[in-house]
Write a protein that holds these residues in place. Structure first.
Motif, PDB file in Angstrom:
ATOM      1  N   THR A  27     -10.097   3.872   4.376  1.00  0.00           N
ATOM      2  CA  THR A  27      -8.700   3.431   4.378  1.00  0.00           C
ATOM      3  C   THR A  27      -8.561   1.963   3.990  1.00  0.00           C
ATOM      4  N   SER A  50       0.826  -1.203   0.000  1.00  0.00           N
ATOM      5  CA  SER A  50       0.000   0.000   0.000  1.00  0.00           C
ATOM      6  C   SER A  50       0.862   1.256   0.000  1.00  0.00           C
ATOM      7  N   ARG A  81      -1.438   4.813   5.865  1.00  0.00           N
ATOM      8  CA  ARG A  81      -1.247   3.443   5.382  1.00  0.00           C
ATOM      9  C   ARG A  81      -0.729   2.539   6.501  1.00  0.00           C
ATOM     10  N   SER A 124      -6.296   0.334   0.905  1.00  0.00           N
ATOM     11  CA  SER A 124      -5.257  -0.678   1.105  1.00  0.00           C
ATOM     12  C   SER A 124      -5.548  -1.953   0.327  1.00  0.00           C
ATOM     13  N   GLN A 159      -5.083  -1.425  -3.415  1.00  0.00           N
ATOM     14  CA  GLN A 159      -3.697  -1.173  -3.791  1.00  0.00           C
ATOM     15  C   GLN A 159      -2.901  -2.464  -3.951  1.00  0.00           C
ATOM     16  N   SER A 195      -1.043  10.848   3.808  1.00  0.00           N
ATOM     17  CA  SER A 195      -1.344   9.851   2.789  1.00  0.00           C
ATOM     18  C   SER A 195      -0.494   8.605   2.969  1.00  0.00           C
ATOM     19  N   SER A 208      -5.227   7.293  -2.157  1.00  0.00           N
ATOM     20  CA  SER A 208      -4.511   7.540  -0.898  1.00  0.00           C
ATOM     21  C   SER A 208      -4.560   9.014  -0.527  1.00  0.00           C
ATOM     22  N   THR A 218       0.973   3.910  -3.066  1.00  0.00           N
ATOM     23  CA  THR A 218       0.666   5.330  -2.853  1.00  0.00           C
ATOM     24  C   THR A 218       1.695   6.207  -3.541  1.00  0.00           C
TER      25      THR A 218
END
Length: 603
Positions: free
Chosen positions: A170, A48, A257, A174, A177, A253, A461, A52
Motif C-alpha cells: 500500500t 492517491s 488509500r 501511495s 501515485q 481499492s 491500486s 486511483t
C-alpha cells in the motif's frame, strides 16, 4: 516518435517505478504492507485517491467524450462532493474505530462470515474485471496508433505495476501515485495551453468557447428528467452520489488509500481534498477535449481517427464510397472554417445556426464512414444489413404499416451497430491521434507517460486491494475458521501470502487485458461494471450502519437476489446504468427488510 520522446517516456516511467520500489522497500508486517503503517498525510491520501480513479481511460475517453458530445459528462461527477461528506461523517470514523484492514471485516462483526465473504466476492469479480480494462484501455489504443504489439504492451504495463506493488504494498502505491499525479497534471496543463496556442491567433479563448457552444459542445447542465439521457444534473447528483458513495466507501481499492492515514483528521482532509478537486479536474480534462474540437474547426480532422481502419476500407471494395465521403468532408470543412471565423468576429445567430447544421452533417459523414469500415471488417454484418434493406424495400408500398415501421427501426438499429465496433469506434483514439500529429516532440513523450502512468496508478491500486481482500477476507479468515486443521501462522506469513496474491492478481489482470475488447466508450464500460455491483454492496453497508434489527441471513439472501435482478435489469437495458446504483441499493434494503420480517413470523 523521436529519440527525445522515448527518453522522456521511458525515463519518467522508470523513475516512478524505481522511486516507489526504493522508498518502500522492507515492509515486514501487515500493518506496514497493507495499511502503509498508518503514516499517510492528507495530501498523500487525497492525491492517491484521485490517482486511483484517474486511470488512462479518464484521459483518453473523457477528452474523446467532450470532442463528440460536449461538456455534459461532467454532471456525472456532481455526486462526488456529497459522497465525500457522508464518508467523512460515517465511514471513516467507524473503520478507524474498528481498526480494520478491509471494509468487509466490518460486515462480519455486524452480520456474519458468509455476508462478509459474499461482499468480498462481489468486489473481487467487478474489480478484477476493471483491473484488466485499466491495462487494456491504453494498451490497445497505443498498439493501433503507434503500431506496438498489443500483447507486449499489456505485459509491460502489468509487469511495471507488479514490481513496485509486490515490493512495497500500500505504501508503494501511495508514494508512486503522488509522482504519477504530478506527471498527469503537468502533461494535461501543457496539452491545454499548447492546443490553445495552435488555434489561429485571431481566435481568443472566449471565441473558442463560443465556437464550441455554437456546436452544442458547451451545454454543461441538463435539468431534464429524461431517463433516456445518461447525463443530467439529477443523474449526477442522485445516481452519481450513490455510485461515488459505493466506490469511495466500500471499494477496497479506495478504502485502502485512506485507511493508511495517520489519523481520522488526515483521512477526512484527504477525502475532502478529493471531493473539492474532482469536479474541477474532470471539467478541465473535458475542456482539453473541447479545445481539440475547436482546433479541428480550423484544421481538417480525419473521418475516422483510427488510421489502420481507414487503410483497410481504402483497400476494400468500398474504397470509392469512402473516398467520396472524404471529398464531401473536405468541402464541408472549407465551409465550416469560413463560418467559424465569421462567427468568432460577429457572433451572428445565423452563423451559429449554420455551424450547428454543418456539425450535424459532419456527424452523419462520420457515421457513414463507420458503417463502411464495419462492412469491410465484418462481411456478415454487411450481409445482414443488405437482407434487412431488401425486406424493407418490399414493404415500401405500405409505409404506414406496423411491419414497415418495425423493419425500418430494426435497420436503423443495425446501422448504428457499426459505431460500436473496436475498429470503427474512434472516440477513444481522438486525443492520442491529435497528440502524435500536432504536439511538439518531448511533450509527446510526456503525454504518453501521462497515459501509461494513469494506467499503472489505477491498476496498482486495484491489484493491491484485490490481494488484500483475498489475503485478509478469504485466506486468513478461512484459516482462522479452521484452526483445528490449519495451524496458526505468524504475521510474516500473511505478508508473504499477500505479496503472492498481488502477483497472482497482477498476472490475471494482464490475462484479462489480453482477451478484452473495446466497448462503445471505455470510461462508460468501467462505470457500467461498477454500477452493476456497487449499489448492492452499498445497500449491505447502509443496512449494517443504520438498521440494527436486520440480521445476517436476511441480508445475505437479499444480496444474492438483488444481484441477479440488477444483472437482468442491466441486460435488458431497462434504465441508464447510473441509476442501477440507486436501484440496487434500495432493492437490497427492501428485500432484507422483507426477509427479516418473514423470518420473525417463522420464528
Amino acid at each position: 516518435m523521436l529519440t527525445l520522446d522515448w527518453i522522456v517516456l521511458i525515463g519518467t516511467l522508470l523513475a516512478i517505478v524505481g522511486y516507489g520500489t526504493w522508498k518502500t522497500r522492507g515492509s515486514k508486517n501487515s500493518e506496514d504492507y497493507i495499511k502503509g503503517g498508518n503514516s499517510s498525510k492528507w495530501w498523500t491520501i487525497g492525491l492517491s485517491v484521485m490517482a486511483t480513479q484517474a486511470s488512462a481511460i479518464t484521459f483518453l475517453s473523457t477528452t474523446g467524450q467532450a470532442y463528440s458530445d460536449g461538456m455534459g459528462f461532467v454532471q456525472f461527477y456532481f455526486g462526488v462532493p456529497i459522497a465525500m461528506v457522508i464518508i467523512c461523517m460515517v465511514f471513516i470514523p467507524l473503520y478507524h474505530k474498528l481498526k480494520v484492514y478491509t471494509a468487509y471485516e466490518f460486515l462480519e462483526n455486524r452480520f456474519d462470515l458468509k455476508t462478509r465473504v459474499l461482499a468480498a466476492a462481489l468486489f473481487l469479480v467487478q474489480r478484477g474485471l476493471a483491473a484488466g480494462i485499466t491495462i487494456f484501455a491504453p494498451a490497445i489504443i497505443l498498439s493501433i496508433v503507434l503500431g506496438w504489439n498489443l500483447i507486449t504492451l499489456n505485459i509491460i504495463i502489468g509487469i511495471l505495476v507488479i514490481i513496485y506493488t509486490v515490493s512495497g504494498g500500500t505504501k508503494a502505491v501511495s508514494v508512486t501515485q503522488k509522482q504519477q499525479m504530478f506527471v498527469i497534471f503537468a502533461g494535461m496543463f501543457a496539452a491545454f495551453f499548447i492546443t490553445l496556442n495552435l488555434i489561429p491567433e485571431d481566435i481568443s479563448f472566449t471565441n473558442a468557447l463560443s465556437i464550441a457552444g455554437a456546436s452544442e459542445r458547451m451545454n454543461v447542465l441538463d435539468f431534464s428528467f429524461d431517463l433516456e439521457n445518461r447525463y443530467t444534473v439529477w443523474t449526477g447528483i442522485i445516481g452519481g452520489s450513490f455510485l461515488a458513495l459505493s466506490y469511495f466507501g466500500t471499494d477496497q481499492s479506495q478504502v485502502q488509500r485512506y485507511l493508511s492515514g495517520k489519523s481520522v483528521k488526515e483521512m477526512r482532509w484527504g477525502m475532502m481534498f478529493n471531493g473539492l478537486l474532482k469536479v474541477p479536474m474532470q471539467f478541465f480534462i473535458l475542456l482539453v477535449g473541447i479545445m481539440v474540437f475547436v482546433f479541428y474547426q480550423f484544421n481538417q480532422a480525419p473521418l475516422n481517427f483510427i488510421d489502420a481502419s481507414t487503410e483497410k476500407v481504402l483497400a476494400s471494395e468500398y474504397s470509392d464510397q469512402y473516398k467520396t465521403l472524404q471529398e464531401k468532408q473536405t468541402n464541408l470543412f472549407d465551409k465550416k472554417k469560413v463560418v467559424s471565423l465569421q462567427f468568432a468576429k460577429t457572433s451572428h445567430e445565423s452563423d451559429k445556426k449554420e455551424l450547428l447544421r454543418l456539425d450535424s452533417i459532419e456527424k452523419s459523414y462520420r457515421a457513414e464512414s463507420k458503417y463502411l469500415i464495419k462492412r469491410t471488417i465484418d462481411p456478415e454484418y454487411g450481409k445482414k444489413y443488405d437482407e434487412l434493406a431488401e425486406e424493407l424495400a418490399k414493404l415500401e408500398a405500405t409505409p404506414e404499416s406496423e411491419a414497415y415501421k418495425e423493419k425500418k427501426a430494426e435497420l436503423k438499429t443495425w446501422y448504428k451497430e457499426a459505431a460500436k465496433d473496436s475498429e470503427t469506434n474512434d472516440r477513444d483514439y481522438m486525443f492520442i491521434s491529435f497528440i502524435l500529429k500536432y504536439l511538439p516532440h518531448g511533450l509527446i513523450g510526456l503525454l504518453l507517460a501521462v497515459i501509461l502512468s494513469a494506467a499503472m496508478s489505477s491498476t496498482a491500486s486495484e491489484i493491491n486491494a484485490l490481494a488484500t481482500i483475498t489475503s485478509i477476507d478469504l485466506y486468513k479468515r478461512s484459516r482462522e475458521n479452521t484452526t483445528s486443521i490449519h495451524p496458526s501462522k505468524d504475521d510474516a506469513h500473511y505478508v508473504k501470502m499477500t505479496k503472492l496474491f498481488t502477483l497472482g492478481w497482477g498476472i490475471l489482470a494482464i490475462i484479462i487485458a489480453c482477451f478484452a475488447s473495446l466497448a462503445e466508450n471505455l470510461i462508460q464500460l468501467v462505470n457500467i461494471i461498477g454500477s452493476i455491483f456497487y449499489g448492492n454492496v452499498l445497500g449491505i453497508f447502509l443496512l449494517a450502519f443504520f438498521f440494527k434489527k436486520v440480521k445476517g441471513n436476511a441480508v445475505f439472501t437479499a444480496a444474492i437476489i438483488t444481484q441477479i435482478i440488477v444483472i437482468i435489469v442491466w441486460w435488458i437495458d431497462l434504465m441508464p446504468y447510473l441509476w442501477l446504483n440507486l436501484f440496487g441499493c434500495v432493492l437490497v434494503m427492501m428485500l432484507a427488510f422483507l426477509a427479516q420480517s418473514l423470518q420473525r413470523k417463522v420464528d
